[in-house]
Design a protein around this motif. Structure first.
Motif, mmCIF file in Angstrom:
data_model
loop_
_atom_site.group_PDB
_atom_site.id
_atom_site.type_symbol
_atom_site.label_atom_id
_atom_site.label_comp_id
_atom_site.label_asym_id
_atom_site.label_seq_id
_atom_site.Cartn_x
_atom_site.Cartn_y
_atom_site.Cartn_z
ATOM 1 N N GLU A 185 50.838 25.065 35.909
ATOM 2 C CA GLU A 185 50.754 23.718 35.328
ATOM 3 C C GLU A 185 49.741 23.634 34.192
ATOM 4 O OE1 GLU A 185 50.271 20.539 38.066
ATOM 5 O OE2 GLU A 185 51.999 21.097 39.303
ATOM 6 N N LYS A 186 48.555 24.189 34.406
ATOM 7 C CA LYS A 186 47.523 24.120 33.361
ATOM 8 C C LYS A 186 47.959 24.887 32.121
ATOM 9 C CE LYS A 186 42.669 24.986 32.347
ATOM 10 N NZ LYS A 186 42.991 25.556 31.026
ATOM 11 N N GLN A 187 48.533 26.070 32.341
ATOM 12 C CA GLN A 187 48.986 26.875 31.209
ATOM 13 C C GLN A 187 50.099 26.158 30.441
ATOM 14 O OE1 GLN A 187 49.968 30.384 33.524
ATOM 15 N NE2 GLN A 187 48.259 31.544 32.634
ATOM 16 N N GLN A 188 50.977 25.459 31.171
ATOM 17 C CA GLN A 188 52.042 24.705 30.496
ATOM 18 C C GLN A 188 51.453 23.589 29.631
ATOM 19 O OE1 GLN A 188 55.465 23.344 32.740
ATOM 20 N NE2 GLN A 188 55.379 25.116 34.114
ATOM 21 N N ARG A 189 50.448 22.897 30.144
ATOM 22 C CA ARG A 189 49.815 21.819 29.368
ATOM 23 C C ARG A 189 49.196 22.377 28.086
ATOM 24 N NH1 ARG A 189 49.310 17.038 32.139
ATOM 25 N NH2 ARG A 189 49.647 17.173 34.391
ATOM 26 N N ASP A 190 48.448 23.469 28.240
ATOM 27 C CA ASP A 190 47.795 24.081 27.079
ATOM 28 C C ASP A 190 48.820 24.580 26.072
ATOM 29 O OD1 ASP A 190 45.398 23.548 28.312
ATOM 30 O OD2 ASP A 190 45.116 25.582 29.095
ATOM 31 N N MET A 191 49.893 25.200 26.584
ATOM 32 C CA MET A 191 50.912 25.750 25.696
ATOM 33 C C MET A 191 51.653 24.629 24.972
ATOM 34 S SD MET A 191 52.077 28.527 24.497
ATOM 35 C CE MET A 191 51.203 29.588 25.666
ATOM 36 N N LEU A 192 51.919 23.523 25.671
ATOM 37 C CA LEU A 192 52.591 22.390 25.041
ATOM 38 C C LEU A 192 51.786 21.875 23.852
ATOM 39 C CD1 LEU A 192 54.794 20.218 24.920
ATOM 40 C CD2 LEU A 192 53.476 18.907 26.604
ATOM 41 N N MET A 193 50.472 21.735 24.031
ATOM 42 C CA MET A 193 49.613 21.266 22.944
ATOM 43 C C MET A 193 49.653 22.239 21.771
ATOM 44 S SD MET A 193 48.366 18.361 23.813
ATOM 45 C CE MET A 193 47.035 18.201 22.633
ATOM 46 N N LYS A 194 49.627 23.528 22.087
ATOM 47 C CA LYS A 194 49.629 24.542 21.030
ATOM 48 C C LYS A 194 50.959 24.531 20.262
ATOM 49 C CE LYS A 194 47.525 28.385 21.906
ATOM 50 N NZ LYS A 194 47.148 29.728 22.413
ATOM 51 N N VAL A 195 52.077 24.398 20.991
ATOM 52 C CA VAL A 195 53.390 24.396 20.356
ATOM 53 C C VAL A 195 53.544 23.186 19.443
ATOM 54 C CG1 VAL A 195 55.875 24.144 20.787
ATOM 55 C CG2 VAL A 195 54.529 25.714 22.182
ATOM 56 N N VAL A 196 53.158 22.013 19.947
ATOM 57 C CA VAL A 196 53.320 20.775 19.176
ATOM 58 C C VAL A 196 52.374 20.742 17.978
ATOM 59 C CG1 VAL A 196 53.094 18.260 19.229
ATOM 60 C CG2 VAL A 196 54.179 19.461 21.146
ATOM 61 N N ASN A 197 51.100 21.065 18.214
ATOM 62 C CA ASN A 197 50.095 20.969 17.138
ATOM 63 C C ASN A 197 50.321 22.001 16.042
ATOM 64 O OD1 ASN A 197 48.840 18.846 18.436
ATOM 65 N ND2 ASN A 197 47.363 20.137 19.495
ATOM 66 N N ASN A 198 50.760 23.200 16.441
ATOM 67 C CA ASN A 198 50.940 24.275 15.456
ATOM 68 C C ASN A 198 52.398 24.478 15.044
ATOM 69 O OD1 ASN A 198 48.129 24.995 15.509
ATOM 70 N ND2 ASN A 198 48.496 25.998 17.480
ATOM 71 N N ARG A 199 53.269 23.634 15.589
ATOM 72 C CA ARG A 199 54.696 23.714 15.264
ATOM 73 C C ARG A 199 55.243 25.133 15.433
ATOM 74 N NH1 ARG A 199 55.234 19.775 9.891
ATOM 75 N NH2 ARG A 199 54.392 17.898 10.883
ATOM 76 N N LEU A 200 54.986 25.701 16.592
ATOM 77 C CA LEU A 200 55.412 27.077 16.847
ATOM 78 C C LEU A 200 56.929 27.159 16.989
ATOM 79 C CD1 LEU A 200 52.777 28.294 19.492
ATOM 80 C CD2 LEU A 200 52.673 28.428 16.997
ATOM 81 N N THR A 201 57.481 28.249 16.511
ATOM 82 C CA THR A 201 58.899 28.517 16.730
ATOM 83 C C THR A 201 59.085 28.990 18.170
ATOM 84 O OG1 THR A 201 58.716 30.850 16.103
ATOM 85 C CG2 THR A 201 59.147 29.248 14.327
ATOM 86 N N VAL A 202 60.347 29.112 18.582
ATOM 87 C CA VAL A 202 60.628 29.596 19.931
ATOM 88 C C VAL A 202 60.088 31.002 20.122
ATOM 89 C CG1 VAL A 202 62.452 30.220 21.558
ATOM 90 C CG2 VAL A 202 62.663 28.136 20.194
ATOM 91 N N ARG A 203 60.290 31.877 19.149
ATOM 92 C CA ARG A 203 59.813 33.258 19.273
ATOM 93 C C ARG A 203 58.292 33.305 19.327
ATOM 94 N NH1 ARG A 203 62.057 38.139 18.975
ATOM 95 N NH2 ARG A 203 63.388 37.083 20.482
ATOM 96 N N GLN A 204 57.627 32.491 18.509
ATOM 97 C CA GLN A 204 56.163 32.442 18.546
ATOM 98 C C GLN A 204 55.677 31.939 19.902
ATOM 99 O OE1 GLN A 204 55.613 29.913 15.123
ATOM 100 N NE2 GLN A 204 55.037 31.618 13.786
ATOM 101 N N THR A 205 56.394 30.962 20.454
ATOM 102 C CA THR A 205 56.049 30.443 21.778
ATOM 103 C C THR A 205 56.217 31.516 22.838
ATOM 104 O OG1 THR A 205 56.789 28.227 21.112
ATOM 105 C CG2 THR A 205 56.541 28.633 23.469
ATOM 106 N N GLU A 206 57.315 32.259 22.760
ATOM 107 C CA GLU A 206 57.549 33.346 23.718
ATOM 108 C C GLU A 206 56.430 34.382 23.636
ATOM 109 O OE1 GLU A 206 62.464 33.218 23.776
ATOM 110 O OE2 GLU A 206 61.395 34.577 22.423
ATOM 111 N N ASP A 207 55.973 34.676 22.422
ATOM 112 C CA ASP A 207 54.872 35.636 22.254
ATOM 113 C C ASP A 207 53.580 35.104 22.863
ATOM 114 O OD1 ASP A 207 56.438 37.496 21.013
ATOM 115 O OD2 ASP A 207 55.725 37.114 18.982
ATOM 116 N N GLU A 208 53.300 33.810 22.648
ATOM 117 C CA GLU A 208 52.080 33.208 23.203
ATOM 118 C C GLU A 208 52.125 33.215 24.732
ATOM 119 O OE1 GLU A 208 49.276 32.204 21.733
ATOM 120 O OE2 GLU A 208 50.086 32.974 19.847
ATOM 121 N N VAL A 209 53.278 32.924 25.300
ATOM 122 C CA VAL A 209 53.431 32.953 26.758
ATOM 123 C C VAL A 209 53.217 34.375 27.277
ATOM 124 C CG1 VAL A 209 55.103 32.720 28.645
ATOM 125 C CG2 VAL A 209 54.945 30.947 26.881
#
Length: 317
Positions: A185-209
């Motif tokens: 849950e915590k990681q999802q919250r942090d990742m959501l903020m990062k994706v939205v704020n930095n406008r990450l693509t799906v591939r960039q999100t997969e790499d961050e995860v």
């Protein structure tokens, strides 16, 4: 299909014709099991304009849940458009249904007709399963879907509410959400903020995860696979020149000799297998698209005269 599965939509008297009656709008309420949570205001306004110009082509369907009180079974967008036009009454067909039948039919109706978001669709599947005590396999059969399709939609409900809401609001895509499924849950919250704020693509999100979970980066894996396929493809390329192994060097004379031999060997093969070479090249490109995360379906046929390859790529990935 779904009507026979859930045992509703059947009239006790098949000869009874459905009558359209005028029902006061202030006596109608939306269905509590309406799966759509977000209504496009511009779309409702456009629908209202169409109804105003051409009239209501299809009445809404309601049920009388209390004396002189009606619940919508099908047609909430039309109902909202009529309210926008300030109509006093709505043309409606009144069906006799139990709470259970009304809930199930409203869900099925919207799943079949509406462009629901992936979260709304998943929630509708879950409600139908709970209401009718269905397994995933039974639900999938009734809805005309594969079990894997239904299972993949239902997995989205494991995401925390903020992530689900972000998908509903179109701030992130379904594929962004799928990339976060293995996070807590915590990681999802942090990742959501990062994706939205930095406008990450799906591939960039997969790499961050992957970084969070200590896994190999999907982008690097894709590059390695692409490089490996290119090396496999090189020996059958039109030039007939295979790529040299990584880290090796060839002298100019050696390279020229190999080039000459390759040309001599490649010439007859090119004359005989041009069509097959083209087909193999296309297949490699399709595999590249699949490894990049796209859903691609192919249907292949061949006869004495030609190869036939039909490629299907859903617009909604």
């Amino acid at each position: 299909m779904a009507f026979s599965l859930f045992n509703f939509g059947k009239s006790e008297n098949n000869d009874t014709k459905q009558k359209v009656v005028d029902v006061k709008l202030d006596q109608i309420i939306p269905n509590r099991y309406q799966p759509r949570q977000v209504f496009d205001k511009d779309g409702i306004r456009e629908l209202a304009q169409t109804i105003d110009e051409h009239g209501l082509l299809q009445p809404i369907v309601v049920r009388e849940y209390e004396p002189a009180k009606y619940e919508i079974i099908a047609g909430e967008r039309r109902y909202r458009a009529m309210k926008l036009l300030e109509w006093e009454t709505a043309p409606a067909i009144i069906e006799k249904m139990s709470d259970h039948e009304a809930a199930s039919l409203a869900l099925v109706e919207n799943l079949q007709r509406s462009q629901l978001s992936s979260i709304e669709e998943a929630q509708a599947y879950r409600r139908l399963m709970d209401l009718n005590h269905l397994t995933q396999a039974a639900l999938a059969k009734g809805m005309g879907k594969s079990q894997s399709f239904v299972a993949n939609k239902l997995r989205l409900l494991k995401l925390i509410k903020p992530v689900q809401t972000a998908i509903l609001d179109h701030r992130i895509t379904e594929r962004h959400g799928r990339a976060m499924l293995d996070l807590d849950e915590k990681q999802q919250r942090d990742m959501l903020m990062k994706v939205v704020n930095n406008r990450l693509t799906v591939r960039q999100t997969e790499d961050e995860v992957a970084k969070n979970l200590g896994r190999p980066l999907p982008s690097e894996i894709a590059k390695q696979k692409a490089a490996a396929r290119q090396r496999e493809l090189a020996p059958i390329a039109p030039s007939g020149e295979p790529l040299p192994p990584v880290g090796t060097q060839q002298s100019s004379a050696s390279a020229k000799k190999k080039k000459s031999r390759a040309k001599r060997k490649a010439k007859p093969a090119k004359q005989i297998n041009d069509a097959r070479l083209a087909l193999n090249t296309i297949k490699k490109s399709i595999q590249l698209a699949k490894d990049s995360g796209f859903t691609v379906t192919t249907h292949e046929k061949n006869d004495d005269k030609s190869y036939q390859l039909v490629i299907e790529i859903p617009k909604k990935q």
